[in-house]
Design a protein around this motif. Structure first.
Motif, PDB file in Angstrom:
ATOM      1  N   GLN A  57      13.392  41.141 -38.461  1.00 19.70           N
ATOM      2  CA  GLN A  57      12.089  40.962 -39.091  1.00 19.70           C
ATOM      3  C   GLN A  57      12.174  40.907 -40.607  1.00 19.70           C
ATOM      4  OE1 GLN A  57      10.941  40.237 -35.786  1.00 19.70           O
ATOM      5  NE2 GLN A  57       9.289  40.262 -37.259  1.00 19.70           N
ATOM      6  N   ARG A  78      32.656  27.521 -19.370  1.00 21.91           N
ATOM      7  CA  ARG A  78      31.292  27.026 -19.250  1.00 21.91           C
ATOM      8  C   ARG A  78      31.227  25.521 -19.554  1.00 21.91           C
ATOM      9  NH1 ARG A  78      27.452  24.773 -19.289  1.00 21.91           N
ATOM     10  NH2 ARG A  78      25.250  25.334 -19.496  1.00 21.91           N
ATOM     11  N   GLU A 121      30.095  22.554 -17.002  1.00 20.11           N
ATOM     12  CA  GLU A 121      29.047  21.607 -17.361  1.00 20.11           C
ATOM     13  C   GLU A 121      29.343  20.234 -16.765  1.00 20.11           C
ATOM     14  OE1 GLU A 121      26.297  22.185 -18.864  1.00 20.11           O
ATOM     15  OE2 GLU A 121      25.581  20.137 -19.181  1.00 20.11           O
ATOM     16  N   LYS A 176      28.257  19.540 -13.194  1.00 18.28           N
ATOM     17  CA  LYS A 176      26.821  19.400 -12.940  1.00 18.28           C
ATOM     18  C   LYS A 176      26.342  20.384 -11.865  1.00 18.28           C
ATOM     19  CE  LYS A 176      26.581  15.881 -15.737  1.00 18.28           C
ATOM     20  NZ  LYS A 176      26.169  16.203 -17.097  1.00 18.28           N
ATOM     21  N   LEU A 177      26.571  21.686 -12.100  1.00 19.78           N
ATOM     22  CA  LEU A 177      26.128  22.702 -11.143  1.00 19.78           C
ATOM     23  C   LEU A 177      24.685  23.087 -11.422  1.00 19.78           C
ATOM     24  CD1 LEU A 177      29.209  25.066 -11.195  1.00 19.78           C
ATOM     25  CD2 LEU A 177      28.727  23.200  -9.625  1.00 19.78           C
ATOM     26  N   LEU A 178      24.025  23.580 -10.388  1.00 20.73           N
ATOM     27  CA  LEU A 178      22.664  24.089 -10.572  1.00 20.73           C
ATOM     28  C   LEU A 178      22.727  25.395 -11.366  1.00 20.73           C
ATOM     29  CD1 LEU A 178      21.211  23.355  -7.066  1.00 20.73           C
ATOM     30  CD2 LEU A 178      21.019  22.022  -9.159  1.00 20.73           C
ATOM     31  N   LEU A 179      21.580  25.755 -11.939  1.00 18.50           N
ATOM     32  CA  LEU A 179      21.564  26.835 -12.929  1.00 18.50           C
ATOM     33  C   LEU A 179      22.095  28.175 -12.403  1.00 18.50           C
ATOM     34  CD1 LEU A 179      20.653  27.772 -15.782  1.00 18.50           C
ATOM     35  CD2 LEU A 179      18.543  28.499 -14.692  1.00 18.50           C
ATOM     36  N   ARG A 218      25.650  28.251 -11.402  1.00 20.55           N
ATOM     37  CA  ARG A 218      26.474  28.084 -12.597  1.00 20.55           C
ATOM     38  C   ARG A 218      26.602  29.409 -13.346  1.00 20.55           C
ATOM     39  NH1 ARG A 218      23.712  23.986 -15.559  1.00 20.55           N
ATOM     40  NH2 ARG A 218      22.552  25.629 -16.590  1.00 20.55           N
ATOM     41  N   ILE A 276      24.360  26.368 -24.397  1.00 17.56           N
ATOM     42  CA  ILE A 276      23.190  25.484 -24.468  1.00 17.56           C
ATOM     43  C   ILE A 276      22.866  25.153 -25.918  1.00 17.56           C
ATOM     44  CG2 ILE A 276      20.693  25.425 -24.103  1.00 17.56           C
ATOM     45  CD1 ILE A 276      21.131  26.650 -21.423  1.00 17.56           C
ATOM     46  N   GLU A 299      22.791  21.468 -27.509  1.00 16.85           N
ATOM     47  CA  GLU A 299      21.525  20.896 -27.957  1.00 16.85           C
ATOM     48  C   GLU A 299      21.450  20.812 -29.473  1.00 16.85           C
ATOM     49  OE1 GLU A 299      18.096  21.579 -25.927  1.00 16.85           O
ATOM     50  OE2 GLU A 299      19.219  20.941 -24.157  1.00 16.85           O
ATOM     51  N   TYR A 300      22.000  21.803 -30.155  1.00 16.66           N
ATOM     52  CA  TYR A 300      21.838  21.823 -31.606  1.00 16.66           C
ATOM     53  C   TYR A 300      23.156  21.699 -32.344  1.00 16.66           C
ATOM     54  CZ  TYR A 300      17.319  23.578 -30.175  1.00 16.66           C
ATOM     55  OH  TYR A 300      16.112  23.717 -29.578  1.00 16.66           O
ATOM     56  N   GLU A 313      13.867  33.447 -45.466  1.00 17.42           N
ATOM     57  CA  GLU A 313      12.813  32.500 -45.834  1.00 17.42           C
ATOM     58  C   GLU A 313      12.795  32.216 -47.327  1.00 17.42           C
ATOM     59  OE1 GLU A 313       9.433  32.942 -42.419  1.00 17.42           O
ATOM     60  OE2 GLU A 313       9.384  34.368 -44.069  1.00 17.42           O
ATOM     61  N   ARG A 318      14.845  29.399 -47.209  1.00 12.52           N
ATOM     62  CA  ARG A 318      14.274  28.276 -46.472  1.00 12.52           C
ATOM     63  C   ARG A 318      13.190  27.570 -47.281  1.00 12.52           C
ATOM     64  NH1 ARG A 318      10.605  28.476 -40.992  1.00 12.52           N
ATOM     65  NH2 ARG A 318      10.477  26.226 -40.782  1.00 12.52           N
ATOM     66  N   LEU A 360       7.169  32.331 -54.457  1.00 10.05           N
ATOM     67  CA  LEU A 360       6.761  31.942 -53.099  1.00 10.05           C
ATOM     68  C   LEU A 360       5.370  32.476 -52.802  1.00 10.05           C
ATOM     69  CD1 LEU A 360       9.782  32.331 -50.674  1.00 10.05           C
ATOM     70  CD2 LEU A 360       8.687  30.276 -51.505  1.00 10.05           C
ATOM     71  N   ASN A 364       6.717  36.143 -40.289  1.00  9.91           N
ATOM     72  CA  ASN A 364       6.087  37.422 -39.932  1.00  9.91           C
ATOM     73  C   ASN A 364       4.582  37.352 -40.098  1.00  9.91           C
ATOM     74  OD1 ASN A 364       8.494  38.665 -39.333  1.00  9.91           O
ATOM     75  ND2 ASN A 364       8.828  39.354 -41.422  1.00  9.91           N
ATOM     76  N   PHE A 386      20.211  15.062 -11.668  1.00  8.36           N
ATOM     77  CA  PHE A 386      20.750  16.326 -12.166  1.00  8.36           C
ATOM     78  C   PHE A 386      19.863  16.893 -13.269  1.00  8.36           C
ATOM     79  CE2 PHE A 386      23.666  18.622 -15.087  1.00  8.36           C
ATOM     80  CZ  PHE A 386      23.923  19.698 -14.250  1.00  8.36           C
ATOM     81  N   SER A 400      16.902  18.460 -11.676  1.00 12.09           N
ATOM     82  CA  SER A 400      17.138  19.748 -11.025  1.00 12.09           C
ATOM     83  C   SER A 400      17.367  20.849 -12.059  1.00 12.09           C
ATOM     84  CB  SER A 400      18.284  19.642 -10.023  1.00 12.09           C
ATOM     85  OG  SER A 400      19.498  19.947 -10.645  1.00 12.09           O
ATOM     86  N   ASN A 401      17.938  20.487 -13.195  1.00 12.21           N
ATOM     87  CA  ASN A 401      18.065  21.465 -14.282  1.00 12.21           C
ATOM     88  C   ASN A 401      16.697  21.930 -14.761  1.00 12.21           C
ATOM     89  OD1 ASN A 401      20.734  22.022 -14.622  1.00 12.21           O
ATOM     90  ND2 ASN A 401      21.103  20.348 -16.047  1.00 12.21           N
ATOM     91  N   SER A 417      15.177  24.275 -12.183  1.00 11.46           N
ATOM     92  CA  SER A 417      15.761  25.616 -12.113  1.00 11.46           C
ATOM     93  C   SER A 417      15.475  26.424 -13.367  1.00 11.46           C
ATOM     94  CB  SER A 417      17.263  25.526 -11.863  1.00 11.46           C
ATOM     95  OG  SER A 417      17.860  24.780 -12.894  1.00 11.46           O
ATOM     96  N   MET A 442      16.063  25.659 -16.745  1.00 14.09           N
ATOM     97  CA  MET A 442      17.001  25.629 -17.857  1.00 14.09           C
ATOM     98  C   MET A 442      16.290  25.472 -19.206  1.00 14.09           C
ATOM     99  SD  MET A 442      20.383  23.402 -17.998  1.00 14.09           S
ATOM    100  CE  MET A 442      21.230  22.978 -19.498  1.00 14.09           C
ATOM    101  N   LYS A 485      15.494  20.072 -34.728  1.00 15.84           N
ATOM    102  CA  LYS A 485      16.600  19.305 -34.157  1.00 15.84           C
ATOM    103  C   LYS A 485      17.127  18.273 -35.130  1.00 15.84           C
ATOM    104  CE  LYS A 485      16.022  20.154 -29.477  1.00 15.84           C
ATOM    105  NZ  LYS A 485      15.678  19.799 -28.133  1.00 15.84           N
ATOM    106  N   ASP A 517      14.842  21.503 -43.481  1.00 10.75           N
ATOM    107  CA  ASP A 517      14.264  22.392 -44.494  1.00 10.75           C
ATOM    108  C   ASP A 517      14.557  21.936 -45.918  1.00 10.75           C
ATOM    109  OD1 ASP A 517      13.157  23.913 -42.556  1.00 10.75           O
ATOM    110  OD2 ASP A 517      14.704  25.463 -42.590  1.00 10.75           O
ATOM    111  N   ILE A 523       6.930  22.806 -46.090  1.00  8.85           N
ATOM    112  CA  ILE A 523       7.941  22.155 -46.926  1.00  8.85           C
ATOM    113  C   ILE A 523       7.657  20.647 -46.964  1.00  8.85           C
ATOM    114  CG2 ILE A 523      10.409  21.898 -47.346  1.00  8.85           C
ATOM    115  CD1 ILE A 523      10.876  24.266 -45.493  1.00  8.85           C
TER     116      ILE A 523
END
Lengths: 510, 330
Positions: free
Chosen positions: A332, A374, A378, A381-384, A387, A434, A438-439, A498, A501, B10, B19, B120, B123-124, B127, B129, B191, B212, B279
C-alpha cells in the motif's frame, strides 16, 4: 466520518494493547528482553533437636509474601511427621510438625524460593492494628515518658517521631532515661522490641520484624531485626541504626512479634540454621510465577499456560501478523507487486527453517525448474486443473530430488526444503508463467523479484529476536499491529512507485 | 527532499493515486452488490440491450466444455468474430478472428489459427484461466467491430476503443486507446497499448501515453497522435453518461468502439478503471472529480451531465506542437 471511525477504533486498539503491555511490564515485572535475570534466592531453614521419646510437636514460622518479596515453591522435609498449617494473631504463618513418638536426633527442613521485585514497594498493606500498650514497671514508665516527650518535641508527625526514637535508642552513648529501659549491650532484637513497645505506649501502631538479609549468601543462624510502623494503611519498615533508617533492599521479613522462629514441645536442645543462595532464573519465568501467585487473570489465561509444544506453534503463528503488516506496508505504501496476496509471508515462514540465503537459493531453484516444466506443459495444451496438478506433482518430486541431492553433497539444509509450501509454490509458478506469456518476461521477473523482496523483508522482520520475543510474551501488541493495519487501510496518499509512474504529471507543475 | 518536492507537485497537479481511487471513489461509490453486472460482460451486454444501448451483436454463448463444438454453428456464416471470457479482466483471453484462410481461421495479426487451437482457447476460458480467482467462466462469441477509419493510421491490428471515465454520471475524463504491435491487438494500456487524452469540450485528441510515458507519435507507425477529432463525440459522451443510470455505479470506466456501420457501441464497463488516463490527458483527476462533486446533485439527467462535462470541466492545455522534422521512412 468513516475516517473518524477508523481513527477511534485504531486509537482504542492501541490504547488497550499498550495498556496491557505496560501493565505487564511495570506491575507484573515482565522483562523487555529475553536475557533479563530475576532476583531469586533459595532459602533453607534447618531445625535440629533431640526428641525425648514421647509426643513431639515443632512449630516453625514461615515467611509470607510481603513488600517486594514473593515466597514460592515451599517444601518441607520432615520424615514421618504430620504437617498442619496454622496462623497466629500477628499474621504469621506456622507449619506445625507433630509425631506421637519421636526419639533421638530429629531434623526438619523448610525450603522456599524467594523472588524480589526491587521496583515494588517495601511496605506491606494491612488493616488498622489494635494497639495494646505494654506494661512498664514504675521506674521504666517514667523513663519511657521522658523519652517520648523528647522525641515528640522534635517531631512533626508520627514518622519523624519514630525516626527520632530510633536515633535515641541506637545512639552509641544513650541518654540516661534511655539507659533506664535499655539493658547494657542490648541485642538488635531487644532494641527492636523496646522501640516497638515505646511507640505503642504513645499510641502508635508498631511491631518487631525478624528476617534475613538475602544479600549475605551462606549459612548462619541468626536473624536480623527491625520494626514496622503503621502509617496510613501500610506497615512502613525502619532499620534500627544510627544512620539511614531505610531498610536495606535485601532484607526479607520472615515473621513478626515476640515468638522465636521455631518452638519445640517435648525436645531438649534445639538449633536452627539458615542458608541463603542466589539462584539464577529467567526473569520471564519468575514474572509468570509471581502472576500465578497473585492469581492474576492475565497470567491464568496467557499462552504460557499452554503445553510447551503448543507454545512453540503459537510462537510461529503470532509472527504471521508481523509478516502481514510488512506486506501491507510494501503493497500500500511502497506499491510493490507480488504474486498472490500472502505468498511472501508463507515463503518467509519457510525461510525460518532453511535460513535466508539457502532459502532464497532453493526457492529460486524450485520456481525456475517449475517454470521450465510449466512451459513444456503449455505445449501439451492441458486443461487448467490437470495442468496445475501436474505442476504440483512435479514440484513435490523436485523438492524430494533436491533434498536428496543436497544431502549427498553434504548440505544439511536440503532437508528443510520440505517446509516450503508446495501448493503456494505451484500457484506462484502458474501465475508467473501466465504473466510471462501475457506480459513478457520483464513483468514476470519484476513481480517475482517483488515477491522475493517482500518475503525477505517479512522474514527479517518476523524473525528478528526482539520481535519474536515481544509477540509471544506480549501478544496484546498485535492489537497495535491491527490498529496500524486499519490506519493503512484508510491511507489514500500516493504509493512510492506512483511518484515514478506519474512523474510526467509532476513535471508540469507550476 | 527530492521525493518530497515531487510528492508536493503531484498533489498540486491533483493526481489521483491507486490508494485514493480505491478508498475514496471505488469503495465509496461502487456498491459491491452492483459489481456483478459489470464484472460479467454477458450481463453488461444484456443490461445495455434492455436499455437500448447498442452493443456488438452476440453470436452465441458457451458455458461448458461439451458445448465447444457449438462454436462452429455460431460462426458458420461469419467472416470475423471475437471470442471473449465473460469475466475476463484487463483484456485477457480475448481472441479476435478476422477472416478465413484455406479452411483455417486468421487472427487479427494475420497468423493462422486452426480449429483445435480455437477449441483449446475456449476450454481455457471455461476452466477459469482468465477469470478473477480462477473461477469457472463462460465464453461468448460476438461480432468483430469494423472500426471507423478515423483511427486507421493510428492502429496496427486490433480494435481501438474510447474509454470515458464517468463519475457520478458525469464524463470526467476520456481517452482513446490504441492497440500496438506490443499489446497484441488489445487496447489495454498495461499491455502496451497507447492512450490518447481527449479534450472533453471538443473531442480532439492530445498527446498520448505508452507504458506510463508520454508519447507524441504512434510507436509502430510513427503517425502523429495530436489533434485527431473523435467522430460522434457527443454521442459517445451520452452513451457513457447513460451507463451510470443503468448500473448505478458512481465511479465507472466505459469502453466504447466506433463501428463503421453502427456508430458507437458499448464494449464493456469497468468498476475500477485504471489511472493512466491522467497521464494520457496530462492532468490529474482530482479537480474534475471535485467539480463534479460540487454540482452532482443539480444534474438530473444524462443530457445535463454531458452538458456539464462539455462546458464546465477543466480544458486540456493546447496540445504540444507537432514536431516538424521529417520522420525517417520506415
Amino acid at each position: 466520518m468513516r475516517n473518524l471511525h477508523v481513527f477511534v477504533l485504531a486509537a482504542a486498539l492501541t490504547a488497550v494493547g499498550l495498556g496491557v503491555f505496560a501493565y505487564k511490564v511495570i506491575d507484573l515485572g515482565f522483562p523487555l528482553h529475553r536475557e533479563a535475570r530475576a532476583h531469586v534466592w533459595n532459602v533453607e531453614l534447618k531445625l535440629h533437636f533431640n526428641a525425648q521419646d514421647g509426643p513431639t510437636k515443632a512449630a516453625i514460622v514461615l515467611p509470607n509474601d510481603s513488600g517486594h518479596f514473593i515466597v514460592r515453591r515451599q517444601t518441607y522435609v520432615a520424615s514421618s511427621y504430620g504437617i498442619t498449617l496454622d496462623g497466629d494473631a500477628e499474621g504469621n504463618r506456622l507449619a506445625v510438625f507433630s509425631k506421637r513418638k519421636a526419639e533421638g536426633e530429629q531434623t526438619i527442613y523448610y525450603r522456599a524460593s524467594v523472588q524480589a521485585y526491587p521496583g515494588l514497594d517495601q511496605r506491606t498493606p494491612g488493616p488498622e492494628p489494635r494497639i495494646i500498650a505494654p506494661d512498664w514497671n514504675e521506674s521504666e514508665r517514667a523513663a519511657v515518658h521522658a523519652v517520648l516527650d523528647r522525641v515528640r518535641a522534635n517531631a512533626a508527625d508520627t514518622e519523624t517521631m519514630a525516626l527520632n526514637l530510633l536515633d535515641e535508642l541506637s545512639h552509641p552513648r544513650p541518654r540516661e532515661e534511655v539507659r533506664a529501659v535499655l539493658p547494657a549491650n542490648a541485642s538488635q532484637r531487644e532494641l527492636a522490641d523496646i522501640a516497638a513497645n515505646i511507640l505503642r505506649t504513645a499510641g502508635i501502631g508498631a511491631r518487631t520484624v525478624h528476617g534475613i538479609d538475602l544479600s549475605r549468601e551462606g549459612r548462619y543462624s541468626h536473624f536480623k531485626h527491625w520494626i514496622e510502623v503503621y502509617l496510613d494503611g501500610f506497615w512502613q519498615p525502619y532499620a534500627i541504626s544510627q544512620g539511614s533508617k531505610a531498610l536495606p533492599a535485601g532484607y526479607l521479613p520472615w515473621w513478626r512479634g515476640d515468638r522465636q522462629v521455631a518452638a519445640v514441645d517435648g525436645a531438649r536442645a534445639q538449633a536452627t540454621t539458615l542458608s541463603v543462595a542466589q539462584a539464577p532464573q529467567d526473569a520471564i519465568e519468575s514474572a509468570i510465577e509471581r502472576g500465578r501467585a497473585m492469581q492474576e487473570p492475565l497470567i491464568s489465561f496467557s499462552l504460557f499456560t499452554l503445553p510447551l509444544e503448543s507454545q512453540l506453534v503459537y510462537q510461529t503463528l503470532l509472527l504471521i501478523p508481523i509478516g502481514a503488516i510488512v506486506l501491507v506496508l510494501m503493497r500500500q505504501i511502497v506499491g510493490i507487486e507480488t504474486f498472490g496476496t500472502f505468498m511472501p509471508v508463507l515463503i518467509a515462514l519457510a525461510f525460518r527453517e532453511t535460513r535466508l540465503v539457502n532459502g532464497i537459493l532453493m526457492f529460486v531453484m524450485v520456481v525456475a525448474l517449475g517454470l521450465m516444466v510449466r512451459f513444456y506443459l503449455e505445449r501439451l495444451k492441458l486443461l487448467l486443473v490437470p495442468r496445475l496438478s501436474a505442476v504440483l506433482v512435479v514440484v513435490v518430486l523436485m523438492m524430494a530430488a533436491l533434498s536428496v541431492l543436497l544431502q549427498k553433497v553434504g548440505a544439511g539444509a536440503g532437508l528443510s526444503l520440505a517446509l516450503f509450501p508446495m501448493v503456494i509454490l505451484t500457484m506462484t509458478i502458474e501465475r508467473m508463467s501466465i504473466v510471462w506469456e501475457e506480459y513478457g518476461p520483464a513483468d514476470a521477473m519484476k513481480q517475482g523479484l517483488g515477491s522475493m523482496i517482500v518475503a525477505i523483508l517479512a522474514y527479517l522482520a518476523m524473525f528478528a529476536e526482539p520481535v519474536q520475543y515481544l509477540t509471544f510474551t506480549f501478544p496484546e501488541l498485535l492489537l497495535v499491529v491491527l490498529a496500524v493495519t486499519l490506519l493503512i487501510g484508510r491511507y489514500t496518499g500516493f504509493r512510492l512507485v506512483e511518484l515514478w509512474r506519474f512523474r510526467d504529471l509532476a513535471r508540469e507543475g507550476p | 527532499m527530492m521525493l518530497l518536492r515531487h510528492l508536493r507537485r503531484l498533489r498540486e497537479a491533483g493526481v489521483l493515486g491507486v490508494n485514493a481511487r480505491n478508498a475514496d471513489y471505488v469503495l465509496a461509490h461502487n456498491e459491491r452488490a452492483r459489481l456483478p453486472q459489470v464484472n460479467c460482460k454477458l450481463a453488461t451486454k444484456k443490461l445495455a440491450e434492455q436499455h437500448g444501448i447498442p452493443v456488438p451483436a452476440l453470436f452465441g454463448t458457451i458455458a461448458m466444455n461439451g458445448e465447444i463444438r457449438r462454436l462452429a454453428r455460431f460462426v458458420e456464416k461469419r467472416e470475423s468474430f471475437v471470442v471473449k471470457p465473460a469475466q475476463g479482466a484487463g483484456g485477457d483471453g480475448i481472441l479476435v478472428v478476422t477472416g478465413r484462410v484455406n479452411g483455417h481461421w486468421r487472427r487479427h495479426d494475420g497468423l493462422r489459427l486452426d480449429s483445435g487451437e480455437l477449441d483449446f482457447h475456449l476450454s481455457n476460458i471455461l476452466s477459469g484461466m482468465y477469470s478473477l480467482g480462477g473461477r469457472p467462466d463462460r465464453a461468448f462469441v460476438e461480432a468483430c467491430v469494423k472500426f471507423d477509419p478515423v483511427f486507421d493510421e493510428l492502429t496496427t491490428g486490433g480494435v481501438p476503443d474510447v474509454r470515458v471515465l464517468v463519475y457520478r454520471g458525469v464524463p470526467a475524463m476520456a481517452m482513446v486507446r490504441l492497440p500496438t504491435r506490443e499489446s497484441d491487438g488489445k487496447a489495454n494500456l498495461h499491455k502496451g497499448g497507447v492512450g490518447l487524452g481527449i479534450d472533453l469540450a471538443t473531442g480532439r485528441t492530445r498527446n498520448g501515453v505508452c507504458h506510463d510515458q508520454a508519447v507524441e507519435e504512434h510507436p509502430d507507425s510513427g503517425a502523429p497522435l495530436n489533434g485527431v477529432l473523435v467522430p460522434c463525440w457527443e454521442d459517445l459522451l451520452h452513451m457513457a453518461a447513460r451507463c451510470y443510470d443503468i448500473t448505478g455505479l458512481g465511479y465507472l470506466g466505459v469502453d466504447m468502439v466506433l463501428d463503421r456501420e453502427h456508430g458507437p457501441l458499448l464494449l464493456e464497463l469497468n468498476a475500477r478503471p485504471g489511472l493512466a488516463i491522467q497521464i494520457a490527458n496530462g492532468i490529474g483527476l482530482r479537480s474534475a472529480l471535485a467539480r463534479i462533486d460540487r454540482h452532482a446533485e443539480e444534474l438530473k439527467n444524462p443530457a445535463a451531465r454531458v452538458d456539464f462535462a462539455l462546458d464546465r470541466l477543466p480544458r486540456l492545455e493546447p496540445a504540444a506542437p507537432i514536431r516538424l522534422e521529417p520522420r525517417q521512412a520506415a
